[in-house]
Write an enzyme that holds these catalytic residues in place. Structure first.
Site, short mmCIF file in Angstrom:
data_model
loop_
_atom_site.label_atom_id
_atom_site.label_comp_id
_atom_site.label_asym_id
_atom_site.label_seq_id
_atom_site.Cartn_x
_atom_site.Cartn_y
_atom_site.Cartn_z
N LYS A 100 -3.58 -14.70 -13.70
CA LYS A 100 -4.88 -15.07 -13.12
C LYS A 100 -5.95 -14.68 -14.13
O LYS A 100 -6.10 -13.52 -14.49
CB LYS A 100 -5.12 -14.33 -11.80
N ALA B 41 0.83 -1.21 0.00
CA ALA B 41 0.00 0.00 0.00
C ALA B 41 0.86 1.26 0.00
O ALA B 41 0.62 2.20 -0.77
CB ALA B 41 -0.94 0.00 1.20
N GLU C 294 -0.34 -12.94 -3.15
CA GLU C 294 -1.43 -11.98 -3.33
C GLU C 294 -2.03 -12.16 -4.71
O GLU C 294 -1.33 -12.40 -5.69
CB GLU C 294 -0.88 -10.55 -3.19
N ALA C 295 -3.36 -12.05 -4.77
CA ALA C 295 -4.05 -12.01 -6.05
C ALA C 295 -4.56 -10.60 -6.27
O ALA C 295 -4.70 -9.83 -5.32
CB ALA C 295 -5.21 -13.01 -6.07
N VAL D 13 8.18 5.94 13.97
CA VAL D 13 7.46 7.12 14.43
C VAL D 13 7.10 6.90 15.90
O VAL D 13 6.31 6.02 16.22
CB VAL D 13 6.19 7.36 13.59
N ILE E 290 8.85 -3.60 11.40
CA ILE E 290 7.51 -4.14 11.19
C ILE E 290 7.49 -4.92 9.87
O ILE E 290 7.72 -4.35 8.81
CB ILE E 290 6.46 -3.01 11.16
N SER F 292 9.10 1.82 9.06
CA SER F 292 9.76 1.22 10.22
C SER F 292 10.63 0.05 9.79
O SER F 292 10.20 -0.78 8.98
CB SER F 292 8.73 0.74 11.23
N GLU G 145 -12.54 -11.83 -3.01
CA GLU G 145 -12.52 -11.30 -4.37
C GLU G 145 -11.25 -10.49 -4.66
O GLU G 145 -11.24 -9.65 -5.56
CB GLU G 145 -13.78 -10.46 -4.62
#
Length: 550
Positions: free
Chosen positions: A83, A16, A54-55, A197, A47, A44, A356
């Site tokens: 896919k 993201a 992932e699709a 942070v 993390i 960070s 989906e």
């Protein structure tokens, strides 16, 4: 006159964060360097990224094209595969209690005399009442069933990037995709700060003023994008924006995830497989190097240990020695994704179970809408209101379509599936539409939002679930059987040509999709026949926008 933004700060990496950075860097660049927007991503070092594989949806194809990313390099860098459909197994049973399967494909069906193909299929096709109705309907307009049965690639060797015989998207390693996007974004000017942070500082208006970083100086903020995942460190924790749960609508709240080897690396399915289990469902996402799989389940109906046991038993020796990990799932969304000078994207904004493959689409469309509604330093409230309204509609649209798969199940063998059908909340519009669709196949006008799931994909699922098994549509008397039969004949005639030259998916990936060379170098084509149209090609816009899937 309001001053334009000069800096945008993204907190959080992962898919993201780096997707957002790469997109904004690509489209917010000013022609005049004096008015350029500086993009900074703070990540960070402590993390990890969530993801076992992932699709995605077809918007991912367009995103790569618009970012100037070679599809060939994308496949190499992320262990990606094609896919062409989501393959649902055991979500419905036939009259003998045996599992039914169907494909949710990435192409919309054509129309005949301005009426949906589905109307003709329901009125005239002998298979509309059969357990294979879903597959038969897809075969009536697409070669995808044959491509899936043959484990074929959707593109012929030697054809260029971003082309294919049918619509497609990708499976990929989410961690490797984030790394690839990071390299691209930083090479194009995105500033990368590797730090934690420790504090979010607010001004007198409640806007984010600055961030205290653990190893560096205080970082000033104009616009901050929260990509910190489920934690929602800025929007939810610092600004106090509440989370609105969808647990009354969707039961699943846990996932057991694991990576397993291919059973036979010479065979790679071009689908995401979703197989119903006793208290949820199993996803199977094939990459070139491995399979990402997991059990999305409800803790009301099965324990973590039993879920892991069921998952490992399903794969048998293929999962021998593998140790699934448990990930809690919080289904829902923040009340407002844009508050003051903070916008949440990705898991910080919300999450709906991955049935989906909408997770990356939500980040993609979220940053596109932010680009469209980009504020000045006055942070015009009407822009935030419009953005929040669209995000709310999108989440409700995805929630309702995911619910459709559960609500229309007819399984009687597990308490979970009975509860998924009868024990959850449905929106008033959803209930009303189910009554309407007893008499007419779905149209976009029936739906409050069709950013992603329009009438044709609802129709496909309804047919596959036997919804029209005994139906007599009011329009049936206006339809021509001979027109339908002529259409089906034309489709049957065109199918061999559509499949000609397609080769095995695994072979295509192994050779990089290169055309064979030399006088005796020929690919191994599929020897398959059946039905489907010949005009289903991917179209790419020349400017930033997101596509409708249906």
């Amino acid at each position: 006159m309001a001053q334009p933004l000069r800096s945008i700060t993204i907190v959080g990496g992962g898919t993201a964060g780096w997707l957002t950075a790469a997109f904004l860097n690509r489209f917010c660049k000013a022609k005049d360097a004096k008015h350029d927007v500086e993009i900074t991503l703070i990540e960070s070092p402590n993390i990890p990224i969530i993801g076992v594989g992932e699709a995605s949806l077809p918007s991912m194809v367009i995103l790569l094209h618009q970012l100037g990313i070679s599809e060939t390099e994308f496949f190499k860098a992320t262990d990606a595969t094609f896919k062409v459909a989501a393959h649902f197994i055991n979500w419905h049973h036939d009259d003998n209690g045996q599992p039914v399967e169907f494909l949710n494909v990435l192409n919309a069906p054509p129309s005949i005399d301005t009426r949906q193909l589905a109307d003709y299929f329901v009125a005239f096709d002998s298979q509309r009442a059969a357990s294979v109705a879903g597959m038969a309907y897809v075969r009536a307009y697409s070669p995808v069933v044959d491509i899936v049965r043959g484990n074929l690639a959707p593109r012929r060797p030697g054809q260029p990037d971003f082309s294919g015989e049918v619509g497609y998207t990708y499976h990929f390693d989410a961690t490797k995709l984030a790394s690839m996007l990071k390299d691209i974004a930083t090479s194009r000017g995105v500033r990368h700060i590797l730090d934690d942070v420790d504090a979010v500082n607010l001004d007198d208006r409640g806007f984010v003023k600055s961030l205290n970083l653990r190893r560096q100086d205080e970082h000033p903020i104009e616009l901050v994008i929260d990509c910190t995942g489920f934690r929602g460190s800025i929007l939810q924790q610092a600004l106090g924006e509440p989370f609105e749960s969808y647990s009354d609508y969707l039961l699943n709240d846990r996932a057991a995830v694991v990576q397993i080897p291919h059973k036979d690396p010479r065979v790679i399915a071009p689908t995401t497989r979703a197989t119903a289990f006793s208290a949820g469902w199993n996803f199977n996402i094939p990459l070139t190097s491995r399979i990402g799989t997991g059990y999305v389940f409800s803790s009301q109906f099965i324990s973590d240990d039993k879920a892991i046991e069921e998952l490992l038993a399903f794969y048998g020796d293929q999962a021998k020695g593998c140790e699934p990990r448990i990930i809690p799932i919080r289904t829902g969304r923040v009340r407002n994704a844009w508050v003051k000078n903070c916008v949440a994207l990705g898991l910080s904004s919300g999450f709906i179970e991955p049935l989906e493959a909408t997770a990356i689409f939500m980040s993609d469309v979220g940053v596109r809408w932010l680009y469209h509604y980009m504020p000045t330093l006055d942070f015009e409230p009407e822009l935030a209101a419009a953005y929040n309204r669209q995000i709310r509609r999108l989440y409700e649209e995805v929630r309702n379509f995911v619910q459709l798969h559960y609500h229309l199940n007819n399984r009687q063998d597990c308490e979970y599936w009975k509860a998924a059908r009868e024990g959850v909340k449905l929106s008033d519009r959803f209930r009303e539409n189910l009554k309407i669709w007893r008499h007419a196949t779905p149209e976009d006008v029936d739906l409050e939002s069709t950013f992603l799931f329009g009438g044709p994909v609802y129709t496909l699922v309804l047919i596959a679930k036997g919804f029209y098994k005994d139906a007599h549509l009011a329009t049936a008397g206006c339809l021509s059987r001979s027109n339908y039969e002529r259409y089906r004949h034309a489709v049957r005639e065109s199918r061999p040509e559509q499949l000609k030259g397609l080769i095995g998916h695994a072979e295509f990936l192994r050779t990089g999709g290169k055309a064979p060379t030399g006088p005796f170098a020929v690919p191994h084509p599929a020897n398959l026949t059946d039905f489907g149209p010949g005009n289903m090609k991917i179209k790419l816009p020349a400017y930033p926008q997101f596509p409708k899937r249906r």
